[in-house]
Scaffold this motif. Structure first.
Motif, PDB file in Angstrom:
ATOM      1  N   UNK A  59       0.826  -1.211   0.000  1.00 36.60           N
ATOM      2  CA  UNK A  59       0.000   0.000   0.000  1.00 36.60           C
ATOM      3  C   UNK A  59       0.860   1.260   0.000  1.00 36.60           C
ATOM      4  N   UNK A  60       2.041   1.186   0.602  1.00 36.34           N
ATOM      5  CA  UNK A  60       2.918   2.354   0.658  1.00 36.34           C
ATOM      6  C   UNK A  60       3.433   2.732  -0.723  1.00 36.34           C
ATOM      7  N   UNK A  61       3.609   1.726  -1.578  1.00 35.92           N
ATOM      8  CA  UNK A  61       4.095   1.986  -2.930  1.00 35.92           C
ATOM      9  C   UNK A  61       2.999   2.569  -3.823  1.00 35.92           C
ATOM     10  N   UNK A  62       1.767   2.363  -3.459  1.00 41.76           N
ATOM     11  CA  UNK A  62       0.627   2.759  -4.288  1.00 41.76           C
ATOM     12  C   UNK A  62      -0.145   3.942  -3.707  1.00 41.76           C
ATOM     13  N   UNK A  85      -1.731   4.845   5.367  1.00 45.46           N
ATOM     14  CA  UNK A  85      -0.437   4.154   5.361  1.00 45.46           C
ATOM     15  C   UNK A  85       0.239   4.320   6.721  1.00 45.46           C
ATOM     16  N   UNK A  86       0.186   5.516   7.263  1.00 40.53           N
ATOM     17  CA  UNK A  86       0.828   5.763   8.564  1.00 40.53           C
ATOM     18  C   UNK A  86       0.155   4.972   9.674  1.00 40.53           C
ATOM     19  N   UNK A 127      -2.160  -8.579  13.812  1.00 40.53           N
ATOM     20  CA  UNK A 127      -2.476  -9.881  13.224  1.00 40.53           C
ATOM     21  C   UNK A 127      -3.633  -9.758  12.229  1.00 40.53           C
ATOM     22  N   UNK A 128      -4.645  -8.985  12.579  1.00 36.58           N
ATOM     23  CA  UNK A 128      -5.772  -8.763  11.654  1.00 36.58           C
ATOM     24  C   UNK A 128      -5.302  -8.076  10.379  1.00 36.58           C
ATOM     25  N   UNK A 129      -4.421  -7.088  10.524  1.00 34.75           N
ATOM     26  CA  UNK A 129      -3.871  -6.399   9.362  1.00 34.75           C
ATOM     27  C   UNK A 129      -3.167  -7.397   8.443  1.00 34.75           C
TER      28      UNK A 129
END
Length: 179
Positions: A59-62, A85-86, A127-129
């Motif tokens: 997600x950080x790249x996009x 992202x943060x 863990x959910x992430x």
């Protein structure tokens, strides 16, 4: 004043049906915690999960493309992709802080660590992430083979924090372990 009172604080009559004396400990130097048995392998598995998630920052790249999608779909009331992202990074950092501290403490195959209230929620959120990322077809992140060991640690932590048994420890034992 006896040595025990000097070390533990003021004594008084026992509370909640206990006989004898109870001691009042200074709140600024002591905290309620949940003692949890952990295996070194489980901590290493959690560390591998953290490393795997950090190494696959999809997600950080996009972020720019993601922001465009948010703006198109939600308009002015949209979500800030950078903040999203943060938040995900912060979830990882909080879990990493807990696991790193425990790894420093656990030098044998099995040991007891102290989990302040909220620690289970911190590790559960991470863990959910990871599970969400693993289920996302476009995300290159995959759960490591050792995920079951990390999940076993999380389950034991949740069981411990669901119980009424808590201990009181000096906050020096909890450094870097505030969740």
């Amino acid at each position: 004043m006896g040595l025990l009172e000097l070390m533990l604080g003021q004594s008084g009559p026992g509370e909640q049906g206990t006989e004898g004396n109870s001691y009042t400990l200074p709140k600024d130097t002591h905290e309620f915690v949940y003692p949890v048995a952990v295996r070194r392998d489980e901590l290493e598995a959690f560390a591998q999960l953290i490393e795997a998630e950090a190494d696959a920052p999809y997600i950080e790249e996009e972020t720019d493309e993601l922001q465009d999608v948010f703006d198109d779909v939600l308009g002015d009331a949209g979500i800030d992709a950078t903040e999203l992202v943060e938040q995900k990074r912060q979830t990882r950092r909080e879990a990493e802080s807990v696991v790193d501290h425990w790894r420093e403490q656990v030098t044998t195959d099995i040991a007891t660590v102290y989990a302040p209230p909220g620690t289970d929620e911190t590790l559960l959120a991470f863990t959910k992430l990871c599970k969400q990322r693993d289920e996302e077809a476009d995300d290159p992140f995959d759960l490591p083979e050792t995920f079951a060991d990390a999940a076993a640690l999380l389950k034991r932590l949740q069981d411990a924090t669901d119980s009424q048994y808590r201990a009181v420890v000096h906050t020096d034992l909890l450094e870097s372990n505030t969740a």
